[in-house]
Structure formats: structure tokens, C-alpha cells
Design a protein around this motif. Structure first.
Motif, PDB file in Angstrom:
ATOM      1  N   PRO A  67       0.716  -1.224  -0.073  1.00 38.15           N
ATOM      2  CA  PRO A  67      -0.138   0.005   0.072  1.00 38.15           C
ATOM      3  C   PRO A  67       0.780   1.116   0.062  1.00 38.15           C
ATOM      4  O   PRO A  67       0.516   2.215  -0.540  1.00 38.15           O
ATOM      5  CB  PRO A  67      -0.743  -0.096   1.395  1.00 38.15           C
ATOM      6  CG  PRO A  67      -0.373  -1.202   1.976  1.00 38.15           C
ATOM      7  CD  PRO A  67       0.407  -2.001   0.945  1.00 38.15           C
ATOM      8  N   LEU A  68       1.963   1.382   0.557  1.00 37.84           N
ATOM      9  CA  LEU A  68       2.958   2.324   0.560  1.00 37.84           C
ATOM     10  C   LEU A  68       3.535   2.541  -0.875  1.00 37.84           C
ATOM     11  O   LEU A  68       3.628   3.907  -1.219  1.00 37.84           O
ATOM     12  CB  LEU A  68       4.099   2.227   1.531  1.00 37.84           C
ATOM     13  CG  LEU A  68       3.867   2.201   2.798  1.00 37.84           C
ATOM     14  CD1 LEU A  68       5.227   1.845   3.714  1.00 37.84           C
ATOM     15  CD2 LEU A  68       3.098   3.503   3.256  1.00 37.84           C
ATOM     16  N   THR A  69       3.626   1.838  -1.808  1.00 39.91           N
ATOM     17  CA  THR A  69       4.026   2.406  -3.114  1.00 39.91           C
ATOM     18  C   THR A  69       2.746   2.971  -3.710  1.00 39.91           C
ATOM     19  O   THR A  69       3.179   4.070  -4.322  1.00 39.91           O
ATOM     20  CB  THR A  69       3.937   0.700  -3.957  1.00 39.91           C
ATOM     21  OG1 THR A  69       4.899  -0.340  -3.206  1.00 39.91           O
ATOM     22  CG2 THR A  69       4.575   1.145  -5.482  1.00 39.91           C
ATOM     23  N   PHE A  70       1.527   2.784  -3.517  1.00 35.81           N
ATOM     24  CA  PHE A  70       0.468   3.507  -4.323  1.00 35.81           C
ATOM     25  C   PHE A  70       0.471   4.843  -3.459  1.00 35.81           C
ATOM     26  O   PHE A  70       0.019   5.945  -4.280  1.00 35.81           O
ATOM     27  CB  PHE A  70      -0.733   2.655  -4.017  1.00 35.81           C
ATOM     28  CG  PHE A  70      -0.900   1.559  -5.036  1.00 35.81           C
ATOM     29  CD1 PHE A  70      -0.953   1.990  -6.592  1.00 35.81           C
ATOM     30  CD2 PHE A  70      -0.796   0.353  -4.714  1.00 35.81           C
ATOM     31  CE1 PHE A  70      -0.844   0.932  -7.424  1.00 35.81           C
ATOM     32  CE2 PHE A  70      -0.965  -0.867  -5.592  1.00 35.81           C
ATOM     33  CZ  PHE A  70      -0.920  -0.467  -6.898  1.00 35.81           C
ATOM     34  N   LEU A  71       0.680   5.023  -2.353  1.00 32.42           N
ATOM     35  CA  LEU A  71       0.580   6.224  -1.588  1.00 32.42           C
ATOM     36  C   LEU A  71       1.622   7.122  -2.305  1.00 32.42           C
ATOM     37  O   LEU A  71       1.667   8.182  -2.616  1.00 32.42           O
ATOM     38  CB  LEU A  71       0.991   6.086   0.082  1.00 32.42           C
ATOM     39  CG  LEU A  71       0.914   7.486   0.751  1.00 32.42           C
ATOM     40  CD1 LEU A  71      -0.518   7.935   0.786  1.00 32.42           C
ATOM     41  CD2 LEU A  71       1.215   6.866   2.100  1.00 32.42           C
ATOM     42  N   LEU A  72       2.812   6.520  -2.455  1.00 30.29           N
ATOM     43  CA  LEU A  72       4.088   7.051  -2.802  1.00 30.29           C
ATOM     44  C   LEU A  72       3.810   7.717  -4.267  1.00 30.29           C
ATOM     45  O   LEU A  72       4.057   8.940  -4.811  1.00 30.29           O
ATOM     46  CB  LEU A  72       5.275   6.342  -2.928  1.00 30.29           C
ATOM     47  CG  LEU A  72       6.772   7.204  -3.278  1.00 30.29           C
ATOM     48  CD1 LEU A  72       7.020   8.238  -2.387  1.00 30.29           C
ATOM     49  CD2 LEU A  72       7.871   5.932  -3.331  1.00 30.29           C
ATOM     50  N   LEU A  73       3.151   6.868  -4.912  1.00 31.04           N
ATOM     51  CA  LEU A  73       2.727   7.043  -6.426  1.00 31.04           C
ATOM     52  C   LEU A  73       1.730   8.166  -6.337  1.00 31.04           C
ATOM     53  O   LEU A  73       1.884   9.154  -7.286  1.00 31.04           O
ATOM     54  CB  LEU A  73       2.170   6.003  -7.155  1.00 31.04           C
ATOM     55  CG  LEU A  73       1.812   5.906  -8.761  1.00 31.04           C
ATOM     56  CD1 LEU A  73       2.932   6.360  -9.268  1.00 31.04           C
ATOM     57  CD2 LEU A  73       1.118   4.801  -9.167  1.00 31.04           C
ATOM     58  N   LYS A  74       0.790   8.364  -5.524  1.00 37.62           N
ATOM     59  CA  LYS A  74      -0.211   9.270  -5.495  1.00 37.62           C
ATOM     60  C   LYS A  74       0.507  10.746  -5.136  1.00 37.62           C
ATOM     61  O   LYS A  74       0.073  11.817  -5.626  1.00 37.62           O
ATOM     62  CB  LYS A  74      -1.135   9.148  -4.618  1.00 37.62           C
ATOM     63  CG  LYS A  74      -2.193   8.042  -4.859  1.00 37.62           C
ATOM     64  CD  LYS A  74      -3.224   7.647  -3.639  1.00 37.62           C
ATOM     65  CE  LYS A  74      -3.978   6.390  -3.860  1.00 37.62           C
ATOM     66  NZ  LYS A  74      -4.605   6.464  -2.667  1.00 37.62           N
ATOM     67  N   LEU A  75       1.527  10.645  -4.213  1.00 34.37           N
ATOM     68  CA  LEU A  75       2.258  11.747  -3.840  1.00 34.37           C
ATOM     69  C   LEU A  75       2.934  12.412  -4.852  1.00 34.37           C
ATOM     70  O   LEU A  75       3.062  13.607  -5.123  1.00 34.37           O
ATOM     71  CB  LEU A  75       3.205  11.446  -2.600  1.00 34.37           C
ATOM     72  CG  LEU A  75       3.687  12.530  -1.991  1.00 34.37           C
ATOM     73  CD1 LEU A  75       2.749  13.455  -1.280  1.00 34.37           C
ATOM     74  CD2 LEU A  75       4.820  12.052  -0.958  1.00 34.37           C
ATOM     75  N   VAL A  76       3.719  11.722  -5.726  1.00 32.87           N
ATOM     76  CA  VAL A  76       4.273  12.034  -6.863  1.00 32.87           C
ATOM     77  C   VAL A  76       3.630  12.632  -7.941  1.00 32.87           C
ATOM     78  O   VAL A  76       3.852  13.663  -8.316  1.00 32.87           O
ATOM     79  CB  VAL A  76       5.333  10.828  -7.155  1.00 32.87           C
ATOM     80  CG1 VAL A  76       5.780  11.194  -8.676  1.00 32.87           C
ATOM     81  CG2 VAL A  76       6.231  10.511  -6.315  1.00 32.87           C
ATOM     82  N   ILE A  77       2.400  12.107  -8.135  1.00 28.58           N
ATOM     83  CA  ILE A  77       1.476  12.479  -9.098  1.00 28.58           C
ATOM     84  C   ILE A  77       0.923  14.018  -8.706  1.00 28.58           C
ATOM     85  O   ILE A  77       0.904  14.973  -9.447  1.00 28.58           O
ATOM     86  CB  ILE A  77       0.388  11.801  -9.567  1.00 28.58           C
ATOM     87  CG1 ILE A  77       0.906  10.491 -10.288  1.00 28.58           C
ATOM     88  CG2 ILE A  77      -0.687  12.515 -10.171  1.00 28.58           C
ATOM     89  CD1 ILE A  77      -0.169   9.223 -10.415  1.00 28.58           C
ATOM     90  N   TRP A  78       0.727  14.018  -7.095  1.00 25.40           N
ATOM     91  CA  TRP A  78      -0.089  15.220  -6.794  1.00 25.40           C
ATOM     92  C   TRP A  78       1.140  16.483  -6.750  1.00 25.40           C
ATOM     93  O   TRP A  78       1.088  17.556  -7.228  1.00 25.40           O
ATOM     94  CB  TRP A  78      -0.177  15.081  -5.285  1.00 25.40           C
ATOM     95  CG  TRP A  78      -1.010  16.310  -4.870  1.00 25.40           C
ATOM     96  CD1 TRP A  78      -2.032  16.817  -5.002  1.00 25.40           C
ATOM     97  CD2 TRP A  78      -0.237  17.384  -3.783  1.00 25.40           C
ATOM     98  NE1 TRP A  78      -2.328  17.987  -4.109  1.00 25.40           N
ATOM     99  CE2 TRP A  78      -1.199  18.368  -3.685  1.00 25.40           C
ATOM    100  CE3 TRP A  78       1.183  17.557  -3.419  1.00 25.40           C
ATOM    101  CZ2 TRP A  78      -0.890  19.322  -2.742  1.00 25.40           C
ATOM    102  CZ3 TRP A  78       1.267  18.522  -2.542  1.00 25.40           C
ATOM    103  CH2 TRP A  78       0.476  19.486  -2.360  1.00 25.40           C
ATOM    104  N   VAL A  79       2.643  16.216  -6.542  1.00 25.62           N
ATOM    105  CA  VAL A  79       3.581  17.000  -6.654  1.00 25.62           C
ATOM    106  C   VAL A  79       3.755  17.670  -8.142  1.00 25.62           C
ATOM    107  O   VAL A  79       4.008  18.574  -8.407  1.00 25.62           O
ATOM    108  CB  VAL A  79       4.873  16.524  -5.814  1.00 25.62           C
ATOM    109  CG1 VAL A  79       6.071  17.419  -6.069  1.00 25.62           C
ATOM    110  CG2 VAL A  79       4.461  16.544  -4.414  1.00 25.62           C
TER     111      VAL A  79
END
Length: 138
Positions: A52-64
Motif C-alpha cells: 500500500p505504501l507504493t500506491f501512496l508514494l505514487l499518488k504523492l508524486v502525481i500530486w507534486v
């Protein structure tokens, strides 16, 4: 006052209230037994993509990346302010609660179900109009 065993000394509305609360307690315990009968264990992630942390990190990168894009076009603050309600909405998803667990906000519960003991506007209005003793009759 006498103990609970002497029901004859109690007023009728108190007997009704006790019967109502007992019925609620039985319903609640039945729901808990039903929901906790067979808890399914969460499977362990088999790869990095399942974590689940992989998808959280992916969401954060897309948001930034979106923030940088909109900041470049001088709409960074609008993007940031628009993303706050979206983050709040997604943080209140039902899957984060256990089965049978209610949200503190009745708006997010099925059938707008309230928590036991929740103070409502109807209760407040009734107290203002008829006094605190009026709540014992309902």
C-alpha cells in the motif's frame, strides 16, 4: 432508590426506557457477533507493487507533479486549495473502518445512522422547549 429487581417502584416511562435500551444492546451485540464471526486476515504483499505504501508514494508524486505544473502557470495556490477537500473526502472512505464500525459523522454512515449517545439538534430543541425531563419519555 430501589435496585433494578424491583420494577414495580419504577414509573412507566423508566420501564419503557430500560426495555428500549436492552433491545438496543441486544441488537448491537448481535451485530458484533455477526461482524466478528470470521475475520479475514489481510494477505501479505507478494511484490513491491502490492504494497500500500507504493500506491501512496505514487499518488504523492502525481500530486507534486500537478502542483509544480499549476505553480508554473501561476495556479499553484488554487490547485493546493482544491486538493484539500479531495484529500478529506478520500480519507473518509468506508474501507478504512472495520465491519459494523460506524463513522463519527452520521452523514457517512449507511441510512444516516447515528452513534449511541450522539447529541442531535432534535434533542437540543426538545430540551429547550420542554426541559431536560422531556428526554426521558422518548
Amino acid at each position: 432508590m430501589a435496585s433494578d429487581s424491583s420494577e414495580s417502584d419504577c414509573p412507566d416511562h423508566l420501564k419503557q426506557y430500560r426495555a428500549y435500551k436492552k433491545k438496543q444492546q441486544l441488537k448491537r451485540s448481535a451485530k458484533l457477533k455477526q461482524s466478528s464471526a470470521t475475520p479475514e486476515p489481510n494477505p501479505a504483499p507478494t511484490s513491491l507493487l502490492d504494497h500500500p505504501l507504493t500506491f501512496l508514494l505514487l499518488k504523492l508524486v502525481i500530486w507534486v507533479c500537478g502542483l509544480l505544473f499549476f505553480a508554473h502557470h501561476e495556479f499553484g495556490s488554487v490547485y493546493f486549495l482544491a486538493s484539500i477537500p479531495v484529500a478529506v473526502w478520500f480519507s473518509m472512505e468506508e474501507w478504512k473502518r472495520g465491519p459494523g464500525e460506524l463513522s463519527a459523522y452520521s452523514v457517512f454512515n449507511k441510512n444516516m445512522e447515528r452513534l449511541d449517545g450522539q447529541f442531535t439538534s432534535e434533542q437540543w430543541e426538545k430540551e429547550l422547549r420542554y426541559g431536560a425531563a422531556s428526554l426521558q419519555q422518548s
